[in-house]
Design a protein around this motif. Structure first.
Motif, PDB file in Angstrom:
ATOM      1  N   ASP A 255       1.055  -1.187   0.057  1.00  8.13           N
ATOM      2  CA  ASP A 255       0.021  -0.024  -0.057  1.00  8.13           C
ATOM      3  C   ASP A 255       0.991   1.188  -0.273  1.00  8.13           C
ATOM      4  N   GLY A 256       0.605   2.207  -1.061  1.00  7.66           N
ATOM      5  CA  GLY A 256       1.357   3.518  -0.892  1.00  7.66           C
ATOM      6  C   GLY A 256       2.790   3.356  -1.477  1.00  7.66           C
ATOM      7  N   CYS A 257       3.054   2.137  -2.129  1.00  6.74           N
ATOM      8  CA  CYS A 257       4.429   1.841  -2.138  1.00  6.74           C
ATOM      9  C   CYS A 257       4.677   1.110  -3.603  1.00  6.74           C
ATOM     10  N   ALA A 258       5.398   0.018  -3.692  1.00  4.92           N
ATOM     11  CA  ALA A 258       5.883  -0.604  -4.814  1.00  4.92           C
ATOM     12  C   ALA A 258       4.791  -1.923  -5.105  1.00  4.92           C
ATOM     13  N   LYS A 259       5.076  -2.502  -6.396  1.00  2.48           N
ATOM     14  CA  LYS A 259       4.568  -3.680  -6.604  1.00  2.48           C
ATOM     15  C   LYS A 259       5.569  -4.880  -6.399  1.00  2.48           C
ATOM     16  N   LEU A 260       5.132  -6.034  -5.998  1.00  7.25           N
ATOM     17  CA  LEU A 260       6.066  -6.976  -6.102  1.00  7.25           C
ATOM     18  C   LEU A 260       5.627  -8.308  -6.899  1.00  7.25           C
ATOM     19  N   ARG A 279       8.952 -15.765  -1.628  1.00  9.17           N
ATOM     20  CA  ARG A 279       9.662 -14.594  -1.907  1.00  9.17           C
ATOM     21  C   ARG A 279       9.086 -13.955  -2.921  1.00  9.17           C
ATOM     22  N   ALA A 280       9.012 -12.632  -2.909  1.00 12.35           N
ATOM     23  CA  ALA A 280       8.574 -11.682  -3.911  1.00 12.35           C
ATOM     24  C   ALA A 280       9.733 -10.736  -4.129  1.00 12.35           C
ATOM     25  N   GLN A 281       9.929 -10.216  -5.505  1.00 15.22           N
ATOM     26  CA  GLN A 281      10.793  -9.247  -5.871  1.00 15.22           C
ATOM     27  C   GLN A 281      10.139  -8.075  -6.242  1.00 15.22           C
ATOM     28  N   GLN A 282      10.749  -6.843  -5.592  1.00 17.96           N
ATOM     29  CA  GLN A 282      10.312  -5.679  -6.191  1.00 17.96           C
ATOM     30  C   GLN A 282      10.202  -5.258  -7.444  1.00 17.96           C
ATOM     31  N   VAL A 283       9.086  -4.852  -8.205  1.00 16.75           N
ATOM     32  CA  VAL A 283       8.885  -4.331  -9.652  1.00 16.75           C
ATOM     33  C   VAL A 283       9.455  -2.915  -9.589  1.00 16.75           C
ATOM     34  N   GLY A 284      10.583  -2.828 -10.156  1.00 16.77           N
ATOM     35  CA  GLY A 284      11.356  -1.367 -10.442  1.00 16.77           C
ATOM     36  C   GLY A 284      12.085  -1.193  -9.120  1.00 16.77           C
ATOM     37  N   GLN A 285      12.494  -0.029  -9.169  1.00 18.42           N
ATOM     38  CA  GLN A 285      13.267   0.358  -7.837  1.00 18.42           C
ATOM     39  C   GLN A 285      12.874   1.549  -7.125  1.00 18.42           C
ATOM     40  N   ALA A 286      11.518   1.678  -6.631  1.00 23.92           N
ATOM     41  CA  ALA A 286      10.840   2.700  -5.918  1.00 23.92           C
ATOM     42  C   ALA A 286      11.611   2.646  -4.419  1.00 23.92           C
TER      43      ALA A 286
END
Length: 390
Positions: A255-260, A279-286
């Motif tokens: 919420d209010g941040c990045a997608k995983l 395990r989830a990886q950040q989409v992009g580099q917010a």
């Protein structure tokens, strides 16, 4: 002996029928259940339409699953800078928590060994240049028949060895931070400097600087520790009830941040917590995600599937046999067709299915026990292979 005689002894009867072109009923083929409207009404069978998209009010309802976890740095995200030679720290150019670019100066060392490396490089490049000049002269002499082939071969070997020695020294200087422009300037100006600039090997954030101006450091000593700029990981926990809804590749929203994006799901459930690790990886580099921070992520489900339709999860039934195929009962003018499908959770009590059905087809969502009874031959209508259309 005729060929068919051996086949008759060694192959099952259904194989013979298939070879003769007789129609066969596959375990995963659509099957027609012959039911009248009165029988459907008495059995209390109700239907719902298959849809190509999920409405806005339905999609968020399917995205009500939350998972909690901790942000971690992926392997390889850490980076260090060390001294390739011993020396004395002359100047520190950065501070802890500062963002740096790849190649940005971190600190400067005064090193006598650095002078020796530059001198050795200039000597090797000069030797290589002389060896190639000698080789060019000997090639001309050999072409005129003045020298023997053995002398030419010796000149070639000497030139190759001199080139390798110069290349080795050049690589050493490059590993210490000199680029092509600095090397060319060194060859042209032949000016040696004892000042060695240590640069950042990659972009990131400086975490620690365990040295200060005036300090003597040995070769290999740690000069700076960095956190490289890279998509972060999140280690999440999923309950046993949530596990059937999750797939590798699913998207999560902090919420209010990045997608995983889910990259791995543990096959082991913890005995104490009855949960499994994801395990989830950040989409992009917010920059909103921070290492060691606790986060909650909401499971996102697509509102439209490219090659399937959405039906209520209550419409799914599991077939019998070893394959354990999923089916839905699709209504038509003759009753219902038991249609094999491949199902994927869509959330909100819906599933995406792929099979012989389209948007708008009515599928049974109530009275499934009666349909399964008819399908297995216990009810008033027997299952027959579905013919042509619906």
């Amino acid at each position: 002996m005729p060929a068919y005689s051996h086949l008759n002894r060694c192959q099952p009867r259904w194989t013979i029928l298939a070879l003769l072109g007789w129609p066969l009923l596959s375990a995963a083929a659509p099957q027609q259940l012959l039911l009248s409207s009165q029988q459907i009404s008495r059995a209390g069978i109700a239907t719902a339409p298959a849809v190509a998209t999920l409405a806005a009010q339905d999609a968020p309802a399917g995205n009500d699953q939350y998972l909690s976890g901790t942000v971690v740095a992926p392997p390889g995200a850490g980076a260090v800078s060390s001294a390739v030679l011993d020396g004395v720290v002359q100047q520190v150019h950065v501070t802890p928590l500062q963002q740096v670019r790849a190649g940005m100066p971190l600190l400067t060392l005064y090193s006598q060994g650095w002078l020796e490396w530059q001198r050795a490089y200039l000597e090797k490049t000069s030797a290589a240049r002389l060896a190639h000049a000698r080789l060019a002269r000997d090639e001309g002499l050999y072409g005129d028949g003045i020298i023997a082939r053995a002398r030419l071969d010796e000149s070639r070997d000497a030139a190759q060895l001199a080139t390798l020695a110069a290349s080795e020294r050049e690589q050493a200087l490059r590993s210490a931070g000199l680029d092509g422009v600095a090397l060319r300037r060194l060859r042209e100006q032949r000016t040696l400097s004892p000042l060695l600039t240590v640069r950042a090997s990659r972009a990131g954030t400086v975490l620690t600087l365990p040295v200060e101006a005036g300090q003597h450091v040995e070769a290999g000593a740690l000069l700076a520790r960095m956190a490289a700029s890279a998509p972060l990981w999140v280690q999440l926990q999923a309950t046993r009830a949530q596990l059937p809804l999750l797939r590798v590749g699913d998207l999560l929203q902090v919420d209010g941040c990045a997608k995983l994006r889910v990259t791995a799901i543990s096959p082991v459930v913890d005995a104490a917590t009855q949960s499994a690790q994801l395990r989830a990886q950040q989409v992009g580099q917010a920059p909103c995600l921070k290492v060691n921070a606790f986060v909650e992520a909401r499971l996102l489900r697509q509102a439209q599937a490219a090659d399937g339709v959405a039906v209520p999860a209550a419409a799914l039934v599991r077939g019998t046999g070893e394959a354990r195929q999923d089916y839905v009962f699709v209504a038509n003018a003759r009753g219902f067709v038991a249609t094999p499908v491949q199902a994927t959770p869509a959330g909100g009590g819906m599933v995406w299915v792929r099979g012989a059905l389209a948007a708008g087809d009515a599928v049974a969502v109530r009275g499934l026990a009666a349909l399964k009874g008819s399908w297995s031959g216990l009810g008033p209508a027997a299952a027959t292979p579905a013919q042509g259309g619906k």
